[in-house]
Design an enzyme around this catalytic site. Structure first.
Site, PDB file in Angstrom:
ATOM      1  N   ARG A 103       0.839  -1.216   0.000  1.00 51.12           N
ATOM      2  CA  ARG A 103       0.000   0.000   0.000  1.00 51.12           C
ATOM      3  C   ARG A 103       0.876   1.270   0.000  1.00 51.12           C
ATOM      4  NH1 ARG A 103      -3.275  -3.555  -0.468  1.00 51.12           N
ATOM      5  NH2 ARG A 103      -5.411  -3.577   0.301  1.00 51.12           N
TER       6      ARG A 103
ATOM      7  N   SER B 151     -10.709  -0.279   3.513  1.00 51.47           N
ATOM      8  CA  SER B 151      -9.883  -0.433   4.723  1.00 51.47           C
ATOM      9  C   SER B 151      -9.436   0.941   5.197  1.00 51.47           C
ATOM     10  CB  SER B 151      -8.635  -1.253   4.418  1.00 51.47           C
ATOM     11  OG  SER B 151      -8.973  -2.537   3.980  1.00 51.47           O
TER      12      SER B 151
ATOM     13  N   GLU C  54      -4.727   3.933   6.252  1.00 53.94           N
ATOM     14  CA  GLU C  54      -4.471   3.542   4.878  1.00 53.94           C
ATOM     15  C   GLU C  54      -5.051   4.624   3.963  1.00 53.94           C
ATOM     16  OE1 GLU C  54      -5.605   0.977   1.269  1.00 53.94           O
ATOM     17  OE2 GLU C  54      -6.855   2.170   2.556  1.00 53.94           O
TER      18      GLU C  54
HETATM   19  N1  EPU Z   1     -10.851 -10.358  10.622  1.00 52.58           N
HETATM   20  C1  EPU Z   1     -11.407 -10.191  11.869  1.00 52.58           C
HETATM   21  N2  EPU Z   1     -12.503  -9.383  11.988  1.00 52.58           N
HETATM   22  C2  EPU Z   1     -13.075  -8.759  10.928  1.00 52.58           C
HETATM   23  C3  EPU Z   1     -12.528  -8.973   9.642  1.00 52.58           C
HETATM   24  C4  EPU Z   1     -11.402  -9.768   9.516  1.00 52.58           C
HETATM   25  O1  EPU Z   1     -10.928 -10.727  12.863  1.00 52.58           O
HETATM   26  O2  EPU Z   1     -14.051  -8.023  11.134  1.00 52.58           O
HETATM   27  C5  EPU Z   1      -9.620 -11.159  10.511  1.00 52.58           C
HETATM   28  C6  EPU Z   1      -9.850 -12.547   9.985  1.00 52.58           C
HETATM   29  O3  EPU Z   1      -9.065 -13.416  10.762  1.00 52.58           O
HETATM   30  C7  EPU Z   1      -9.303 -12.540   8.588  1.00 52.58           C
HETATM   31  C8  EPU Z   1      -8.252 -11.458   8.651  1.00 52.58           C
HETATM   32  O4  EPU Z   1      -8.720 -10.536   9.630  1.00 52.58           O
HETATM   33  O5  EPU Z   1      -8.757 -13.769   8.264  1.00 52.58           O
HETATM   34  C9  EPU Z   1      -8.023 -10.766   7.338  1.00 52.58           C
HETATM   35  O6  EPU Z   1      -9.265 -10.272   6.833  1.00 52.58           O
HETATM   36  P1  EPU Z   1      -9.527 -10.122   5.257  1.00 52.58           P
HETATM   37  O7  EPU Z   1      -9.091 -11.340   4.528  1.00 52.58           O
HETATM   38  O8  EPU Z   1     -10.936  -9.647   5.087  1.00 52.58           O
HETATM   39  O9  EPU Z   1      -8.507  -9.025   4.794  1.00 52.58           O
HETATM   40  P2  EPU Z   1      -7.970  -7.675   5.470  1.00 52.58           P
HETATM   41  O10 EPU Z   1      -6.583  -7.906   5.916  1.00 52.58           O
HETATM   42  O11 EPU Z   1      -8.939  -7.156   6.473  1.00 52.58           O
HETATM   43  C10 EPU Z   1      -6.940  -6.820   3.200  1.00 52.58           C
HETATM   44  C11 EPU Z   1      -6.902  -5.503   2.467  1.00 52.58           C
HETATM   45  C12 EPU Z   1      -8.215  -5.302   1.688  1.00 52.58           C
HETATM   46  C13 EPU Z   1      -8.339  -6.445   0.686  1.00 52.58           C
HETATM   47  C14 EPU Z   1      -8.362  -7.769   1.481  1.00 52.58           C
HETATM   48  C15 EPU Z   1      -8.373  -8.976   0.551  1.00 52.58           C
HETATM   49  C16 EPU Z   1      -5.465  -3.989   3.704  1.00 52.58           C
HETATM   50  C17 EPU Z   1      -5.392  -2.821   4.632  1.00 52.58           C
HETATM   51  N3  EPU Z   1      -6.697  -4.407   3.398  1.00 52.58           N
HETATM   52  O12 EPU Z   1      -7.974  -6.711   4.184  1.00 52.58           O
HETATM   53  O13 EPU Z   1      -8.112  -4.081   0.963  1.00 52.58           O
HETATM   54  O14 EPU Z   1      -9.530  -6.320  -0.090  1.00 52.58           O
HETATM   55  O15 EPU Z   1      -7.176  -7.872   2.285  1.00 52.58           O
HETATM   56  O16 EPU Z   1      -7.132  -9.106  -0.067  1.00 52.58           O
HETATM   57  O17 EPU Z   1      -4.423  -4.509   3.294  1.00 52.58           O
HETATM   58  C18 EPU Z   1      -8.636  -1.728   0.899  1.00 52.58           C
HETATM   59  O18 EPU Z   1      -7.423  -1.536   0.743  1.00 52.58           O
HETATM   60  O19 EPU Z   1      -9.451  -0.778   0.999  1.00 52.58           O
HETATM   61  C19 EPU Z   1      -9.113  -3.112   1.049  1.00 52.58           C
HETATM   62  C20 EPU Z   1     -10.411  -3.381   1.245  1.00 52.58           C
END
Ligand code: EPU
Length: 342
Positions: free
Chosen positions: A168, A242, A337
């Protein structure tokens, strides 16, 4: 006043930011060509004003009204710059909508950005934060970009190395922040695409649909389905995706946290460890909480939402409370972010 450039004064930005904030810009202009941009930058009337470039407005938080000139990027066009046996080099105007580009490429059968389906925002904003989702980052298909220097009005080309991409992150968020306006982006897409289903949520979704040998369209459809099920549609509830980056911490700090929280999710990040900010925020009990019209989304703790009339200040106050509680409970710093505009 430069009438030919149709600059608007006291402009309400509500339609131009997906958080749906009613901040005002002192001056606002939409730019549809490089020449128009150069004319604007050479105009002495605007040289002393602070300037801010706006793409799709999907990664921005206006904390207050903006006392300067907002330049809305609206340069359009998708053209094949060069065609090779197994790939195409596309030149895309910075004002094109990112998801529409993804769909266009999928219809042509070109692969490389299908995992990045439904990311809100414009093509010109994509390299600034090296957009990424479901196991793919923009830099993997990125060739180069053209940008105009805000001070001199000169056009400059940046190759991949010069963009200094990170998670990012790019040179345009650091040493060149605010110094250039990206006007076009070149991407290299594959005619015989390699499908990337390394991200568990994606491979699970494809498996559930009984698809074992997915096409780019299958991947895109699955990504769209996952995103729709977890992330609020900005057309319905104001949000900027995010809100925080996933923090990267030392192995030492991670090992300490793991003693107290054995179930802590984590991903390798070179010598360090990346922790999902969503999990940290969720553990602090923020998911689904609401304060007036500012809240934390009920399906994804990493997304701060505006239920209607929240101000940028109220959204930011909530973000700061979240940062404090995560710091207190886990000793981890959360960095926004989204771009915070004051
Ligand atoms: N989780 C929780 N609670 C929640 C949501 C998630 O505990 O409410 C935990 C779960 O364990 C899950 C982990 O967090 O396994 C990761 O969640 P997720 O796979 O939804 O991905 P993220 O890390 O929250 C990142 C990117 C997103 C992107 C997704 C999919 C960043 C800051 N965010 O989210 O990007 O779509 O992975 O690749 O890196 C954006 O940049 O606006 C965005 C949405």
């Amino acid at each position: 006043m430069s009438q030919s450039l149709s600059i608007q004064e006291n402009f309400n930005l509500a339609e131009y930011n997906t958080m749906g904030l009613t901040a005002k810009a002192r001056y606002f202009i939409s730019i549809s060509s490089v020449q128009q941009l150069q004319t604007l930058l050479a105009d002495s009337q605007f040289q002393s004003l602070s300037k801010f470039m706006l793409g799709g407005g999907s990664n921005i938080l206006f904390i207050d009204d903006y006392d300067g000139l907002i330049i809305h990027m609206d340069i359009k066009g998708i053209e094949i710059e060069r065609e090779y046996k197994d790939c195409v080099l596309l030149k895309i105007g910075a004002g094109e909508n990112w998801h529409e580009l993804v769909i266009y490429c999928i219809e042509k059968g070109w692969g490389g950005i299908e995992n990045l389906s439904l990311i809100p925002g414009s093509v010109g904003a994509a390299p600034i934060q090296n957009i990424g989702a479901y196991g793919v980052e923009l830099e993997e298909v990125f060739d180069s970009l053209e940008a105009v220097n805000i001070e001199t009005g000169e056009i400059q080309s940046f190759n991949k190395e010069e963009c200094k991409f990170g998670y990012r992150d790019s040179v345009f968020k650091n040493e060149l922040k605010g110094a250039y306006v990206i006007t076009s982006v070149k991407l290299r897409l594959h005619k015989n695409p390699k499908i990337n289903t390394s991200y568990k949520a994606l491979s699970d979704a494809l498996e559930r649909k009984g698809i074992s040998d997915p096409t780019v369209k299958d991947v895109s459809d699955a990504v769209i389905e996952i995103r729709r099920s977890k992330l609020p549609d900005p057309a319905e509830i104001g949000n900027t995706g995010s809100f925080f980056k996933n923090p990267v911490i030392s192995k030492k700090q991670f090992n300490q946290l793991k003693i107290e929280y054995p179930e802590i999710p984590h991903y390798p990040a070179g010598e360090k460890v990346k922790i999902p900010a969503a999990w940290l925020i969720d553990q602090c009990g923020w998911k689904g909480r609401r304060f007036g019209d500012a809240g934390v989304h009920k399906m994804q703790a990493l997304v701060i939402v505006n239920y209607g009339k929240a101000t940028g200040g109220e959204i930011w106050a909530l973000a700061e409370r979240i940062q404090h509680s995560v710091k207190e409970k886990f000793g981890v710093d959360l960095t926004p972010e989204v771009n915070i505009v004051t």
